[in-house]
Scaffold this motif. Structure first.
Motif, PDB file in Angstrom:
ATOM      1  N   ASN A  29      15.499  -1.089  -7.383  1.00  0.00           N
ATOM      2  CA  ASN A  29      16.856  -1.387  -6.907  1.00  0.00           C
ATOM      3  C   ASN A  29      16.894  -1.512  -5.390  1.00  0.00           C
ATOM      4  O   ASN A  29      17.672  -2.310  -4.837  1.00  0.00           O
ATOM      5  N   ASP A  30      16.062  -0.725  -4.711  1.00  0.00           N
ATOM      6  CA  ASP A  30      16.002  -0.814  -3.248  1.00  0.00           C
ATOM      7  C   ASP A  30      15.284  -2.093  -2.804  1.00  0.00           C
ATOM      8  O   ASP A  30      15.675  -2.714  -1.810  1.00  0.00           O
ATOM      9  N   ILE A  31      14.248  -2.469  -3.521  1.00  0.00           N
ATOM     10  CA  ILE A  31      13.466  -3.650  -3.152  1.00  0.00           C
ATOM     11  C   ILE A  31      14.209  -4.932  -3.504  1.00  0.00           C
ATOM     12  O   ILE A  31      14.114  -5.935  -2.807  1.00  0.00           O
ATOM     13  N   LYS A  32      14.960  -4.907  -4.596  1.00  0.00           N
ATOM     14  CA  LYS A  32      15.596  -6.101  -5.169  1.00  0.00           C
ATOM     15  C   LYS A  32      14.513  -7.012  -5.762  1.00  0.00           C
ATOM     16  O   LYS A  32      13.719  -6.570  -6.552  1.00  0.00           O
ATOM     17  N   SER A  61       0.828  -1.208   0.000  1.00  0.00           N
ATOM     18  CA  SER A  61       0.000   0.000   0.000  1.00  0.00           C
ATOM     19  C   SER A  61       0.862   1.258   0.000  1.00  0.00           C
ATOM     20  O   SER A  61       0.571   2.236  -0.701  1.00  0.00           O
ATOM     21  N   ARG A  62       1.943   1.233   0.798  1.00  0.00           N
ATOM     22  CA  ARG A  62       2.843   2.391   0.856  1.00  0.00           C
ATOM     23  C   ARG A  62       3.498   2.645  -0.499  1.00  0.00           C
ATOM     24  O   ARG A  62       3.557   3.788  -0.965  1.00  0.00           O
ATOM     25  N   ILE A  63       3.971   1.594  -1.132  1.00  0.00           N
ATOM     26  CA  ILE A  63       4.623   1.745  -2.434  1.00  0.00           C
ATOM     27  C   ILE A  63       3.616   2.163  -3.499  1.00  0.00           C
ATOM     28  O   ILE A  63       3.894   3.031  -4.330  1.00  0.00           O
ATOM     29  N   TYR A  64       2.430   1.562  -3.447  1.00  0.00           N
ATOM     30  CA  TYR A  64       1.381   1.913  -4.412  1.00  0.00           C
ATOM     31  C   TYR A  64       1.056   3.402  -4.345  1.00  0.00           C
ATOM     32  O   TYR A  64       0.957   4.079  -5.371  1.00  0.00           O
TER      33      TYR A  64
END
Length: 213
Positions: free
Chosen positions: A29-32, A8-11
């Motif tokens: 790149n941060d999430i991988k 939800s935060r990323i969305y």
């Protein structure tokens, strides 16, 4: 649509009209790699979340059944978004692993427009930067000559681009590739921005071949 707190935060962060592909890559790149998160973002049905989802999928989990599901979901987008998602999926996932490349190579006669487009666009990308060490060029040109006029627009573009790459890099096929454009008339009347190469094969090959002489 029930998303986890993380999804939800990323969305919320990326479901904006001014988000850029470079921004998505930084987040990816941060999430991988996070296939579960990718599936959540994909489930939103929104263009930018789906672009990010593609970047963080686990290619080891991409099988034909999964591709078919992605394919069906993409049909809910307009053609421009669908083509961008298709090409993004091919470039960032399908072309990165020998098993998914094997899938691509099986899609030449697929009943799916998306999968046929991927097959042809992959063939064009194999020839970027002058990589002419390909054993199927004759076969591809014969198929293009026979089928391009009756293909769906999304696939026509990729077939045309493959012929353009062949004609650019391989002089012995150049006249044949130019003839495809002359006979079909595809993109003859296309208007392109300044400094962009037109897709009409006689012009594309004339301009692009001059760059490699």
């Amino acid at each position: 649509m029930n998303l986890s707190q993380k999804a939800s935060r990323i969305y919320t962060q990326i479901d904006k009209s001014n988000i850029k592909f470079g921004d998505l890559r930084k987040i990816a790149n941060d999430i991988k790699k996070d296939h579960e998160l990718a599936l959540e973002l994909w489930s939103t049905g929104k263009f930018f979340p789906r672009q990010l989802a593609i970047l963080i999928m686990d290619k080891k989990l991409i099988k034909q059944e999964f591709v078919d599901k992605i394919d069906r979901d993409m049909q809910n987008h307009d053609m421009d978004e669908r083509n961008q998602l298709t090409d993004w999926f091919m470039a960032n996932q399908l072309s990165k692993d020998k098993n998914t490349i094997a899938l691509i190579e099986s899609w030449k006669k697929s009943s799916s427009v998306m999968q046929r487009r991927i097959f042809w666009y992959h063939q064009a990308r194999l020839r970027w930067m002058g990589n002419t060490n390909q054993s199927n060029t004759e076969e591809l040109l014969t198929s293009i000559e026979k089928n391009i006029a009756n293909e769906q627009p999304e696939v026509q573009w990729a077939m045309n681009y493959t012929a353009g790459q062949i004609g650019k890099w391989q002089e012995k096929y150049r006249a044949r590739c130019i003839s495809i454009g002359e006979e079909t008339g595809l993109y003859r009347d296309e208007v392109v921005a300044k400094n962009c190469t037109p897709s009409y094969l006689p012009e594309f090959i004339r301009i692009e071949a001059a760059k490699v002489r």
